[in-house]
Design a protein around this motif. Structure first.
Motif, short mmCIF file in Angstrom:
data_model
loop_
_atom_site.label_atom_id
_atom_site.label_comp_id
_atom_site.label_asym_id
_atom_site.label_seq_id
_atom_site.Cartn_x
_atom_site.Cartn_y
_atom_site.Cartn_z
N ARG A 55 -2.61 3.59 -3.52
CA ARG A 55 -2.93 2.55 -2.52
C ARG A 55 -2.99 1.17 -3.17
O ARG A 55 -2.48 0.19 -2.62
CB ARG A 55 -4.24 2.85 -1.81
N ALA A 56 -3.60 1.08 -4.33
CA ALA A 56 -3.71 -0.21 -5.02
C ALA A 56 -2.34 -0.73 -5.44
O ALA A 56 -2.03 -1.91 -5.29
CB ALA A 56 -4.63 -0.08 -6.24
N THR A 58 0.58 0.11 -4.11
CA THR A 58 1.35 -0.21 -2.91
C THR A 58 0.93 -1.57 -2.36
O THR A 58 1.78 -2.38 -1.96
CB THR A 58 1.15 0.89 -1.84
N ARG A 59 -0.36 -1.85 -2.36
CA ARG A 59 -0.85 -3.14 -1.88
C ARG A 59 -0.26 -4.30 -2.68
O ARG A 59 0.23 -5.28 -2.13
CB ARG A 59 -2.38 -3.18 -1.92
N ILE A 60 -0.29 -4.21 -3.99
CA ILE A 60 0.22 -5.31 -4.81
C ILE A 60 1.74 -5.40 -4.71
O ILE A 60 2.31 -6.48 -4.75
CB ILE A 60 -0.27 -5.19 -6.28
N GLU A 62 3.52 -4.67 -2.02
CA GLU A 62 3.79 -5.30 -0.73
C GLU A 62 3.51 -6.80 -0.78
O GLU A 62 4.23 -7.61 -0.19
CB GLU A 62 2.98 -4.63 0.37
N GLU A 63 2.47 -7.18 -1.51
CA GLU A 63 2.16 -8.60 -1.68
C GLU A 63 3.30 -9.31 -2.40
O GLU A 63 3.72 -10.40 -2.00
CB GLU A 63 0.85 -8.76 -2.45
N TYR A 111 -0.09 -7.60 -13.21
CA TYR A 111 -1.07 -6.84 -12.45
C TYR A 111 -1.27 -5.44 -13.06
O TYR A 111 -2.39 -4.99 -13.26
CB TYR A 111 -0.65 -6.71 -10.98
#
Length: 144
Positions: A55-56, A58-60, A62-63, A111
């Protein structure tokens, strides 16, 4: 954006050959390798929490995709025991232009190095220790 967290090695050439995207004018790839700067590293053990880690990442991802208008993106990160010389991670980005593809790839790498939820332990010939965050890695994030 594809995100994979896996124990098994990956084939960089096959991953790079399969990566791209319609409309891409640039593709950037990066592979991180387990290094042994002091000559005593026997292995590195990487731990993570399944579900949370994906999840972490995927979030970055997508950002980065939204920020740089990526055509495509890929993050592969391994866990488990790895020895010096093994690939630990891969980032690939594609965009209409090289500046965006390079910037997004660097952002993702910064990241992954400093904030991704992985815990690394080095097992050396003289003992073992958890790897702490480096000031230089944290500093690299300030440019974003």
């Amino acid at each position: 954006m594809k995100v994979r967290v896996q124990r098994a090695p990956f084939d960089f050439a096959a991953e790079a050959a399969a990566f791209g995207g319609a409309g891409a004018g640039a593709v950037v790839t990066f592979t991180g390798i387990v290094r042994d700067c002091e000559g005593s590293l026997q292995r590195m053990e990487i731990e993570h929490y399944p579900g949370m880690t994906e999840r972490a990442l995927t979030r970055i991802a997508e950002e980065a995709s939204a920020r740089w208008g990526l055509v495509g993106g890929l993050i592969i990160h391994r866990y488990g025991p790895l020895v010096p010389g093994e690939a630990i991670m891969m980032v690939a980005t594609s965009a209409a232009h090289r500046a965006e593809a390079f910037a997004a790839a660097e952002y993702l790498m910064d990241y992954l190095k400093s904030r991704a939820p992985f815990w690394k332990k080095e097992i050396r010939s003289d003992g073992e220790a958890w790897v702490s965050a480096r000031d230089a890695d944290e500093q690299a994030l300030t440019r974003w």
